[in-house]
Design a protein around this motif. Structure first.
Motif, short mmCIF file in Angstrom:
data_model
loop_
_atom_site.label_atom_id
_atom_site.label_comp_id
_atom_site.label_asym_id
_atom_site.label_seq_id
_atom_site.Cartn_x
_atom_site.Cartn_y
_atom_site.Cartn_z
N HIS B 129 0.81 -1.21 0.00
CA HIS B 129 0.00 0.00 0.00
C HIS B 129 0.85 1.27 0.00
O HIS B 129 0.32 2.36 -0.15
CB HIS B 129 -0.95 0.01 1.21
CG HIS B 129 -1.92 -1.11 1.16
ND1 HIS B 129 -3.11 -1.01 0.51
CD2 HIS B 129 -1.86 -2.38 1.63
CE1 HIS B 129 -3.78 -2.15 0.60
NE2 HIS B 129 -3.04 -3.00 1.27
N LYS C 228 -1.01 -2.79 -7.05
CA LYS C 228 -1.53 -1.80 -6.12
C LYS C 228 -1.42 -0.41 -6.73
O LYS C 228 -2.36 0.39 -6.72
CB LYS C 228 -0.75 -1.87 -4.80
CG LYS C 228 -0.99 -0.69 -3.86
CD LYS C 228 -2.42 -0.65 -3.32
CE LYS C 228 -2.74 0.68 -2.67
NZ LYS C 228 -4.08 0.74 -2.10
N ARG C 229 -0.25 -0.13 -7.24
CA ARG C 229 0.07 1.17 -7.82
C ARG C 229 -0.80 1.49 -9.04
O ARG C 229 -1.02 2.64 -9.37
CB ARG C 229 1.54 1.12 -8.22
CG ARG C 229 2.14 2.35 -8.77
CD ARG C 229 3.63 2.09 -8.87
NE ARG C 229 4.33 3.11 -9.59
CZ ARG C 229 4.75 4.27 -9.07
NH1 ARG C 229 4.54 4.51 -7.81
NH2 ARG C 229 5.39 5.13 -9.80
N GLU D 89 -1.44 4.74 -1.53
CA GLU D 89 -1.73 4.27 -2.88
C GLU D 89 -0.47 3.82 -3.61
O GLU D 89 -0.47 3.67 -4.83
CB GLU D 89 -2.49 5.37 -3.64
CG GLU D 89 -3.78 5.75 -2.91
CD GLU D 89 -4.72 6.68 -3.67
OE1 GLU D 89 -4.30 7.26 -4.68
OE2 GLU D 89 -5.88 6.81 -3.23
N CYS D 90 0.60 3.61 -2.86
CA CYS D 90 1.85 3.09 -3.43
C CYS D 90 2.30 3.90 -4.64
O CYS D 90 2.85 3.37 -5.59
CB CYS D 90 1.67 1.63 -3.82
SG CYS D 90 3.25 0.79 -4.09
N GLY D 91 2.03 5.20 -4.58
CA GLY D 91 2.50 6.03 -5.68
C GLY D 91 1.64 5.96 -6.93
O GLY D 91 2.10 6.34 -8.02
N ALA D 92 0.40 5.51 -6.81
CA ALA D 92 -0.47 5.47 -8.00
C ALA D 92 -0.61 6.84 -8.66
O ALA D 92 -0.53 6.93 -9.89
CB ALA D 92 -1.85 4.91 -7.62
#
Lengths: 342, 342, 342, 342
Positions: B129, C228-229, D89-92
């Motif tokens: 996450h 996730k990303r 958001e893991c860098g989304a």
């Protein structure tokens, strides 16, 4: 004795002198130097209109930055299948555009075929399942040494603009095209619809400087952010701008290109007389593709001539001249070819 | 009279001479020139081990390319909040890394605080996450002119490596740090765990050339693809490598840095005597932060001195010296400050 | 009466029932639910080895995530020129890979030609001027309804692995291929060298769930971060996993695919008897390409049949069946075609 | 007994029923289904203006797609330092925007402080050395359970728009905010300047569907290309749209949110009476932060209650309720807390 590329040449004394003169005292960084201003003025004269200019360290950076400013990431770049942007930049356009797609088109002499372009500019336009045709990139002179005529460019430009796309020109050898055609730089660029030009200088004389010439100046802010972000905005810009300034002074850029073209023509003329030699495609500028008998290839290599010979079909050789190529070098190659052809 | 940045200086004659000598005759492109070889050898001597080197056109490109090779896109770059990579590169690290996250840390004098680093290197490690802590970037000398000692670097390096992260050094002013500490380049880099170094040369003498020094040579193939793809692989590499070659010859790089440092020290000493002047933070290298009375700022600007003064708190001024700064320039500024302080 | 795509079908009652059962009470998020475990076990049985699985919302996401894990940004994805990844994903692979290049190859029936692949896997390998051949992507069944045999896959797999590349399979219609060949899923995937499989489920029964099956489980951590990303890690994973769980229970997935294939075969058999109809290419699974007389096309459209007919050459029609296609629908189309052909 | 997140709840029967009804017969793909139309109409009613809607599989995808449409790659996203886009958001956002920079701001209760925003929106605007402030992202309700009032949003909106930036709202818990304030959805979004809203539905009832609501409909074409390219355009859209359709029918969305809020209020009221409990920050919606004595934490965990307790300071616990939380569950937790507090 190097005919492998025009990037092996050094630099003319005029450019070295200009660099030397620029290397005294302090100067404001990031393009606020006097040579940057001078280049803008010279280019405005040359292209008969106001333009913006950004200095870059390579032609690959010029192309990739330019294309990224002309297409969204979900767009496509329509280019010739043999183009430098498609084959020789390790995906720099894909990197800079955040993943746009290069769509390769065909056409003789590495020139885009107008009919293929007509189809491609409208292919799945507006369909979210497919990349969106966004920009056409033409190389002038082409990678095989041909030159688009003004009429050819106008036709491609009209197809491009009628379909609402942008037009980009990879002018790594733009000077050679101008010298070859005798047309005005304006006619070969913005008058035909070109929005951005990679104004190649390195192959034709500068040491560490190329430039992007912006005709649609609304693009400049975005291009400037992209250039900084790409690590292409130099602090000591004067050392790039001074090179290009000298390059543009007193017609040096055209003189250099004309010389390189003349050396290629001399090569071509001489090779016609060599038994077993076949000329391949147009050689309008400083690149010549020929098919040579294998003993001629082997002999010339053994003589110490350097050129590419194993990348295309059997016997196909690429010979490139530059502003620094001498008649003696050309004649030595021709003599060698004649000798080995017997 | 320019104290705004060390990037306004020209270049020493040794480097110009080297460029002039390099500009004769043909040379193989893309790093296959003799100067590139020479630089590799000189750097191997300097760093007491084999290294690889890539030439780039800017420090921003050096940093961004290096970081992209050290973190995945879903990784984070732990850096000081005042660092150049975080503030002054328009997101170049984010661009080159395909969207890694820069995590700003605190610490006096723009040096990363070891305790903050200890927490950050393990923060949500392995948790999908969150971005994955991947690389630590230290600037040596820092953006405020401080210098990490060998012990400080060792401590940060140990924290970094114990947690399985990579260590990157932005050495835009690396020469200044070496000159300031008198430590060996090896002790300040790979012996402390540094994997890749942005070996800054432009601010300290070269014109259009910076370099990345690779200590973990397993990184070189990836870095080479990235550099080409970024438009950073020049054709006429000799014109970059010759500059760096001269820069490394006979200790020019260290001599230049020592001079710049000495000029900053002279400034600092002189300003101590000016009423109302407050020195801010360490000034180990060639950058000096001071708080000046407003009349002094106004007066110096009116005198024609150039420096940044409106980017930080009220009265805070940054003064930067370079290899080209003269004692006369320093003394003129000191005289002016003394005059306006009355 | 819809033959345009297998994505217009609803879902079988078994899957709806499973979803209803899953929708009671709380469940842990992000794949920690019991159905996710069950799917892993069922896939391990099916593929005769431990695998990892990630649920995604579309086949495009499955392909793009998988490819991004198998190629660096400067790599190339070798795929068929008619493949979904190349044509129908709006550049999703280019986006997810940060700009890798899709290199289109030829071959009959949308299968990659082994000889073209042999050349492509070694093309300019290790040359920084060009993208690096990195992964081969095969579609099983292909976009034209053909199916690679086990031997064909083995050959492509051997070429791929001998050259050090990765092998990816777009299995949007994998079930149809298994049903068509009667081969084991293992033989069609990892035993032939496949590293990652887009295990298509939506076209064959599920509602909002597709999956990536990971054979080389060393890839799973990177894939998980990427998912996730990309916004593909759902909180309420049970509502995806329950669908796939039911899909894999008691052979539903294969039964559905076998039915769709049978309906396509029935169509093909029936159309052979219609005057003026030409079958185009193999129809091993549930897609059929035929050339129909224009009156037949016009008549069927007027009758209310839905299918694509204007995307390829004149008269070329694509007909797709699904698990939900009935014999009555097929026979109605055949009757209509016969009627309009007169 | 799960208070760790609202994403562990199942789905209300109304949504399951709608899905069941949608699962019969064929439907056109890619949003051309009747439920997609219905959702657009319902949202237009709800927001008192025409809007566009895109369905996505996660809130992370909604945020990342939205932000990518609102900032160039060289832009910055101004957000709270505790925001989901920044941390979870893991860098989304960095991935989807091709490397934009998230600039974290402070403020109580995870609400952006207006004064910090005032500075940030103009910070180095137009300076190519720095990322360009481009979009402000607010979370409504915030990650700590607070709710921006209409006036607060108007103020942030005015600051944003006066500076020429875009306004994005992460509405993962938008329903909770509307239920808490009793304000109109219009007042909380576009009337305050919001351009794009991540309209969270999963945490409040749907199974596999979230949505982006587009107020500035000029953004829709770009957003649509980005969604397809991200693998977020589903083929069987009806199975997402039917969920959201039911969610919006007869006020289910608001009823669910009001219930979740009421359960949080009940928790808060009950905990006030427990000795040693400290309420932390506002709890306007369905998230409650409290400091509990360690024996209470240990006791509740031993009782089988699930919640996060080790991510913030010592004793700090986050309790989240949902539409599915019952009074009995709340009272059981309160009873347990009372018991363990003695």
């Amino acid at each position: 004795m190097i005919f492998s590329s025009d990037n092996t040449a050094a630099t003319p004394p005029e450019i070295l002198d200009a660099l030397t003169r620029a290397a005294s005292g302090p100067a404001l960084p990031y393009g606020a130097d006097e040579h940057s201003d001078s280049v803008r003025r010279r280019l405005a004269d040359l292209f008969e209109r106001d333009v913006d200019v950004l200095f870059v360290s390579t032609g690959t950076a010029a192309n990739a930055l330019g294309l990224a400013t002309l297409t969204p990431p979900w767009g496509s770049v329509l280019c010739h299948r043999d183009s430098h942007v498609n084959n020789d930049e390790c995906g720099a356009p894909e990197f800079y555009t955040a993943g746009a797609k290069l769509v390769p088109l065909g056409g003789a002499d590495a020139k885009i075929d107008p009919d293929e372009l007509r189809t491609a500019v409208r292919y799945k336009k507006g369909d979210v399942h497919s990349v969106e045709p966004s920009v056409v990139s033409v190389t002038q002179a082409t990678e095989t040494g041909a030159v688009y005529t003004v009429d050819e460019l106008r036709e491609l430009g009209a197809i491009t603009k009628d379909a609402g796309l942008r037009l980009h020109m990879d002018g790594a050898r733009f000077a050679g095209a101008v010298a070859s055609l005798g047309a005005t730089p304006a006619a070969l660029t913005w008058r035909a619809g070109v929005d951005l030009l990679s104004f190649g200088a390195t192959k034709n004389g500068t040491m560490t400087a190329d430039a992007i010439v912006v005709f649609d100046r609304a693009l400049t802010p975005e291009l400037s952010f992209r250039a900084k972000r790409a690590g292409q905005l130099t602090a000591k810009t004067r050392f790039q701008s001074a090179q290009v300034d000298a390059y543009l002074t007193d017609g040096l850029w055209l003189r250099n290109a004309a010389h390189a073209n003349a050396m290629a023509a001399r090569l071509q003329d001489g090779l016609k007389a060599v038994p077993g030699v076949e000329l391949l495609g147009a050689a309008d500028a400083n690149i010549l593709f020929v098919r040579l008998p294998q003993p001629v290839i082997d002999g010339l290599l053994a003589d110490g001539f350097v050129f590419y010979h194993d990348r295309w079909g059997p016997g196909v050789v690429r010979l490139v001249t530059s502003f620094a190529t001498t008649e003696e070098e050309v004649d030595a190659l021709l003599a060698g070819a004649g000798r080995h052809a017997v």
